[in-house]
Structure formats: C-alpha cells, structure tokens
Motif scaffolding. Sequence first.
Motif, mmCIF file in Angstrom:
data_model
loop_
_atom_site.group_PDB
_atom_site.id
_atom_site.type_symbol
_atom_site.label_atom_id
_atom_site.label_comp_id
_atom_site.label_asym_id
_atom_site.label_seq_id
_atom_site.Cartn_x
_atom_site.Cartn_y
_atom_site.Cartn_z
ATOM 1 N N ALA A 261 1.002 -1.019 0.250
ATOM 2 C CA ALA A 261 0.117 0.176 0.456
ATOM 3 C C ALA A 261 0.897 1.305 0.262
ATOM 4 C CB ALA A 261 -0.727 -0.590 1.126
ATOM 5 N N TYR A 309 -6.399 2.899 4.430
ATOM 6 C CA TYR A 309 -6.744 1.757 5.157
ATOM 7 C C TYR A 309 -6.652 1.939 6.459
ATOM 8 C CZ TYR A 309 -6.132 -1.062 0.801
ATOM 9 O OH TYR A 309 -6.393 -1.925 -0.374
ATOM 10 N N GLN A 329 -1.983 5.021 5.987
ATOM 11 C CA GLN A 329 -1.522 3.234 4.478
ATOM 12 C C GLN A 329 -2.628 4.080 4.295
ATOM 13 O OE1 GLN A 329 -2.482 0.350 6.352
ATOM 14 N NE2 GLN A 329 -0.619 -1.170 5.054
ATOM 15 N N ARG A 331 -4.975 3.723 -0.080
ATOM 16 C CA ARG A 331 -5.808 2.841 -1.221
ATOM 17 C C ARG A 331 -4.760 2.683 -2.151
ATOM 18 N NH1 ARG A 331 -10.436 0.018 1.149
ATOM 19 N NH2 ARG A 331 -10.555 0.681 2.950
ATOM 20 N N ASP B 142 -10.202 -4.250 3.058
ATOM 21 C CA ASP B 142 -9.611 -4.293 3.838
ATOM 22 C C ASP B 142 -8.571 -6.249 4.093
ATOM 23 O OD1 ASP B 142 -9.510 -1.481 4.650
ATOM 24 O OD2 ASP B 142 -10.594 -2.171 7.159
ATOM 25 N N TYR B 145 -6.598 -5.990 1.427
ATOM 26 C CA TYR B 145 -5.296 -5.999 1.317
ATOM 27 C C TYR B 145 -5.063 -6.864 2.226
ATOM 28 C CZ TYR B 145 -1.318 -3.018 1.912
ATOM 29 O OH TYR B 145 0.257 -2.891 2.479
ATOM 30 N N ASP B 149 -1.266 -7.522 -0.550
ATOM 31 C CA ASP B 149 0.937 -6.979 -0.319
ATOM 32 C C ASP B 149 0.563 -6.771 0.612
ATOM 33 O OD1 ASP B 149 -0.204 -6.637 -2.710
ATOM 34 O OD2 ASP B 149 -0.517 -4.187 -2.930
#
Lengths: 436, 500
Positions: A261, A309, A329, A331, B142, B145, B149
């Motif tokens: 990210a 995030y 952090q 997106r 969330d 992700y 990553d």
Amino acid sequence: MLPTLLCLTGAALAGALPWEVHSTTLDNGMQIRAVPMPTPGVVSVATWMAVGSRDEVDAGRTGFAHFFEHLMFYGTPSMGRIEREQAVLRMGIDDNAWTWFDETVYTSLVPSSQLDSFLAMEADRFQNLSLTPEAVRREAGAVYGELRKSSASPDNRLYSTLQATAFQEHTYGHTTIGHEADVAAMPDAHSYAAAFFDRFYRPENATLLVVGDVAPDALFARAEELYSTWTPGTKPRPELPEEPAWEASRRTHVDWPSPTAPRLSLGWQIPAHDPRSPDLAALELAGSWLMADVGPLVSRLVRDESLAYAVWGGRDDFVDPGLFRITVQAREASDLPAIEALIHEELAALAEGPDPDALARVQAHDRYAFLTSMDDPASVASTLGWALRRDPSPEALDTFWDNFAAATADDVARVVRDTLVDAPATVVTLTHEEAP
Amino acid sequence: MRAVFLAMLLGCAPKYDPGSIPVDEARAPVDMVTQLDSAAPNVYLQAMVRAGSASDRPGREGLAALTARALTEGGAGERTADDVRNALYPLGTSFDLRVDREWVTLRLTCHRDHASTCVDLFTDALVAPRFDEDAVGRLRDDATYAVTDGLLANEEALGEAALQAVLFEGHPYQHPPRGRAGSLEVLSAEDLRTFHQEHYLRSTVFVGVGGAIDAPQLTELASRLEGLPTRLPPDTAMFSPIPFEGRTLTVVRTASSVTGAHFGHPLELDRSHPDWPAVHLGLVAFGAHRQSFGRLFQTLRTDRGLNYGTYAYVEAYRERRGSSQPDPGNLRSDPHFSLWIRPTSLENGPFAIKLAIAELERLVDGGLEQDELDAVRSNMLNGLPTLAAEPSMQLAYALDAQATGAPPLLEHLPTAVADLDLETVNTALARHLDPSRLRIVAVSGQPEALVSALTSDTPTPIVYADVEPTETQAARDDEVARSVIGLTESWIVEGDGLFR
C-alpha cells in the motif's frame, strides 16, 4: 487495598496511577521504585537505563545501544552466560529487553518466590558484565539478522526515512537498529563495547522498578545491599547536536521494491517531552483527537472518503525535541496529494478550536484507557518507567494528567496552530511502481 | 473444491464434526465461566465462538473472519457502526477480536464504571450484529489488502500462511482466515448475516466474565445471550490432512534479500492426549518461542549467529498483543508440529534449513538430556504464574478449557509434567515427531538458488560473520553442509498473488 480502590472508583478521573508508588534513591544516584498491587504471585522487574540510540554520536557506531542490550545477556565472572540462562530458565522467568532512542530497558516477569535471587543476578550483571571479543563477534550476527528482519518492512523504512529527513544534525536522524554498514562492522567492536559499558552503565543512569507482589521496605533494603557497590560514572554524557528549526518543509520519496500500500508520513518539530508542560498536555490531547477513530480526520480518510486503510501517529514524548507525526496507509498512490491536503484541512479546522464536547470525550477516553490498562504489573511498570524518564518524581505523572484534564479548546487550538499549521513539515512518501 | 474432492478420493473420512450435538444441548443456556472479583478495577467480557475459518465453504474463504469483524465494526442492536464507535470511545476501550481456524475470540475489557454499557455492547455484537453494507464493503477491502500486498510486507507471516496452505492442502485449514482475494470479492452483507445465523448459537458460543460485575449485570448478560438461536449448528466436516511421505520444498519468491523458513507435519496429538505434556515439554526444550534457552536457538543463533531465532511448536502458537507469551483461544482439532527459522542471509539459507532438520533428527533419535528435562520442568512449575499475570489472561485460559474441552492448562500442566521421566519424554518425542516426513516452506529473494542448493549434492557451507567455530563445531558444520535433505518434490511459487 481498600483506600486505593476507593480512590480509583470514587475519584477515578482525579488521580493518576491507581496504585501507590514507593520511591527511594541510593547514594550512588540509582532510583528505585516499588509498586505493590495484587497479582497471582508475580512481579514485573524492569531496569531502565538512560542510554539509547540518541547517545550514538560517534562515527560508525549507530545501532550500538541496541547491540549492547544483546551483550548484557553474556553473563559475569561469577555467573557465565550459560549459567545465567539456565538459572533464568529454571526460575521460570520471562526475560526480555528492548532499546529505543532514549533508553534501554531490561524487563522480566518473575515469580515472586524468585525475586530475591533474580535481583542478585541483575545487580551482578549491571556491575560486572563479562565482555569478550568472542561474545561481541557472535552476537553481531544476531543483530544483523534483526536488521534484515526489520528492513523487510515498508513501515520501518518509512519511519527511518522520516527520521533521516527530519533530523540532519541530531542523533534521532538514525533509528535504533542502526545503519547497515555500522551493523556490519560490529563484530570488531569489542573495545568500543567495553568503553560503552564503562561510560553509560552507571547507577545515575539507572531506575529499577518492581511492580506486583512486592514489599517496598524489603525491596529497598535488598537494593541497598545489592546495588550500593555500583560506582557512579566519571565520563560526561556525550554532547548532542541540536536540530535547528526547519526553515522550510522537506520532502523525500521511497520506491519500494514489492507491491504494498502507498504510504505517507508527515512530521512537525515539537519540544522535548516535559510531563509538567501544559502545552504538551494540550498537544497530546490534539494528537489523541486526530488519531481517534471517531474523530474527523480518521473518519474522513478511512470511512467517509475511503482513501486509507489506516492512520496512526501522535506526539513523540522523547527526551530531546522530537516530532508530531501523522502516517497514512493509503489505498491508491494517486490519492496521496489529496490525503495530504485533507490532513492540512483538518489541522486548520482543529486550529479554529475543537468542539468542547469532543474535547471532553477525548479526555475521558485517554484517562479511562490509561486506567483500564493498569490491571497488570507489566503494564504498570512500563507506564511508570516511561513517565519517569524526564522527571524521577511519580507526581509528575499526576501533573501531566491534571494538565490534560484542564486543557481547554483554546489551548488545543493554539498549540495546533503554532506547532502544526503555521510550521513547516517533513513529508515522506513510499510507493511501489508497477513495472511497465 | 478440487482440494476437498481430492481429500475424499484419498479416503480421508470425516473425523470431527463440531455440528453433531444433542438437541437439548442446543437449547441450553450459553456456557459461562465466571471469575468475579468485586474489588477489581475492571470488568472482563470474553467469548469464544466455534465459527472460525474452517467453517468457510470452498469458494467462500474469508466469510467467517469477515463476519467476525463485522460483529464489532458493522453496527449491532440499535446502534449503527458509528454509534458503536461513539459509544465505546469515551470508555477508553475497544473490542479485541481474533479469528483462527476453529475459534473466534472476542474480548472487551472495561473500567468498572462502565460495566453496564459494556454488557450491552458485548452482547449486541454477539447476538444482534447488523452487518451494515458500507462497513462490510470496507472490511472486505481491508481483508483483500491484508491477504495480498499486506502479507507481502511481512515475510515471516507470509511464510507461516504458506506453511499452513501446504501442510493442510485440501483441508479446511488451508486458507488464511482472512480468505483469498478472489473469494472475498463475492461475499455480501447477506452472506455474513446468514453465516452469523447459522454459526452463532447457544451451543457454539462460550462466554467468560471476570472482574467487578454485579449480580444484576450478570443476569442481564445471561438474559441477552438467550437471544442466540437454539438451532443445531451446521455440519462442518473436518478431514484429516492429506497424508504424505518424504520431504517436499515450496519456496515463495519475494523481493527481499533474506531467506526464512517454516516446516512441519500434522500431529495426532491434542492436549487431551496422554503424550501431550511430554511432547510439549520436549519441544519447549528444543525451541521455546522467542526464548534463548532452546536447543535450536543455541545452535543457530548463539553458536553460529545465523539469525534472530529458531523455534518449535507442538500446536499453533499465537502471541498476545504486545507480548511474546501465548494467547489462548486458538486450539485446533487437527494439530500440527512446526518449526520456524527466522530470516537469515541468502547465502546461509540452505545451511540453516539443513541444520534445523539435523537438529530435529538428533532430537528424535537421541532425545533430551536429563538436565534439559529438569530445567524445563522447573521452568514450567516455577513460571506458571507468569503465564497469567493479567486478570484477562486468567479468564482466557479458563474459557479456553471450557469451550474446547481440553484440560485447563494452568491447573493441568504442573501435575502433568511433575512426574515425567526422561524415557517417557523421549519415547513420546520419537512416537509423534517424524523428521522423514516434512513439508518445508521457505520465503526467499532467490528461490532458484535455494532450490538448486537443496536439491544438489554440492555442500552448502555456512558463511560466518567473523566467528571462529570450535573444532567440534566446524566438524559438525561440515557434516551438515554435506548432508542431503532428500527432497521428493520442490516448487517455486510467487509471493505476489499467493492468496489471490
């Protein structure tokens, strides 16, 4: 027990620590604190040494305070490394240590039945550590492994880049793990390690905390018996360069080699931690509100506008002037400019004065979060140790919380304006560029 | 689906079915463990729910974890998600949620001043979650992700997730609890609602209450939990992991300049098994989590400076937040043995893996020494109070035993290890650990070189960082460098995309 509980429940928001702190200072300058609290036969024992990576002024020696923390487990002439390790094992002790900018902390959970013997071992190693060239070479490999582990994290890289960009004079410019080249040179650092021990591992730099199933008078007598032979140091502490006030904002970018990210970290210069400063209590309040998941900044970034995030940060409470930080952090990398603009917008709004109701909620939140966490000896020892670094009086913690409770919307607005809105920032971005 | 089908073809019969419980048990009140203390500063509310990621159906991986997260972040009862956040905020607390393969653990610690509010919030989350659409969408992003990553940014966690995937191929433990990107994208708020209705029941929810809660608050809590459905839980068939022989190697490619590794095999050994205390003690002596006394730590780090640490486990290990001590609440009915080699340099990766395997062989063949047994037993007996210095952990251990039916660890461990003799420990280690049967997973920046080094006969000598080994150590190094681990198969997989 009863008076303490009445204090806690009857006036929960008026005091600071819910447990009484007993203090003494040995003639050699070592500070001792005892905090009795109900635990199931356990004490938390912590020795805070006032030495950290901020003291690494010598060229090529970044990371040394942390490396030295590792060497502290190599035993003494009367109890070698293996013998110490076996003793700690058999006593059922959970033994650990950590190092950061301003301190190195040796912390253990100890069955109370073993406290007396454990203190004798601690007093021995802080005064009579064995340092051999072989130990230094051996441990250097482990520290290199730790560096490898930490350098694989984009958050660590973002943090170390912010430090390096923000602090170009002061030693906060390097992180505790140190530069790779310096870590690589550690195997040959035996004589430097001996000088480091001689200079910093002295009673005037030490605070011993024992929390849990402990009798203060007995502890103080035992500490006198074990530690009064520790002689104060003769060499002055290093002179640390001051970081000049920034004249303009600074900006750095990090290309990260693998998908992750995008991240953005902002820092502003703030004064050194002072638990008695009303302005820093107000800044702490501002930081709590900015990082609150119900506050406008996090709500907008994470939920309403779905740009991020996670968001974290707040005020450094360091021994020397540090930073106020906000890290996001994100997106999408393309949103980083919008995120930065949004942060400035929310800071400007806070500088106009926060809603008094919101302020009261932050004050309640932080105070209750603090009180709720004070139910186990390790947390109490850690909180107290942290609080005592700048002011050895436990009352300083009360003053901090009094100031925190008394801070007004105007105070918060003023410190936000002076420290964050009208001041230059250091900005670091980290992104992964997809290969074409 | 393919993997599950494969498991059936291989003849693995369902061996554990948490859904099969008597009807009257389904209607009984929720099981509750209490550790009340009117003088305590706090109130502790905890739940373990048999609704972990092993309950995910194929193609719906991540549903259990997403449902659990939405209990606390998707609104509950009369409150929207924002209302819940706003109610919790001034109390200075937040929900602590963890999802493992079989259990969801939900904890809420509050100051005693707020006991009633916390009982409301806690029971609403369990009994009446709302699964607000926008919150579910955000939590899904969330999670996506986190398993893509996010996992790449934490190579040690990536290695552990990859080991689970390899070790439990075709088994409900295969996928990370957070799911896979491809399965997450199809999950809707309605899916979560249905999952909650099917899995959050009186018979699957176990509650622990501790600290300064009064009688009316406790009654209120029990009464609210009666709102959980009395239906029978769905059948969640569990299959034994696919049996395998020999040693295989899977290398996950990342962009890093290090090699770390995990390896292990399934165990027929849970905490109720008479051999468990012996194997647990043996593996603590061999490689206690983040402690320096273990043989593995001594051999790899202390003697050779290879890495930060190497550890071994008799069951899945989960750290507490902010501490390396174990966090109860993640027992599994299909346990596994594992060993974790923290990152070393690329050049020492092959040697470190060979050395750890050689140490495992030495443990199984030669067992512990009497001194090791005595020292670790003394550690366990003396150190027991340090496992639960926090009131919340005392409650968590008791709840863990109540929910899983395993012997309560804090009470059971002293008697279980007190009379163990060396022969019993060594026999149990040899009976349950099998170094000839290992799934090895490495995470490395140079996977081809690693595979090549571990599949050829060419020695892989250690490169020391200036440490001069003793003669004995140098001889052992030479022997290890020349050893061949005898892989039956090896694969290289891309870290980027492993759980897409």
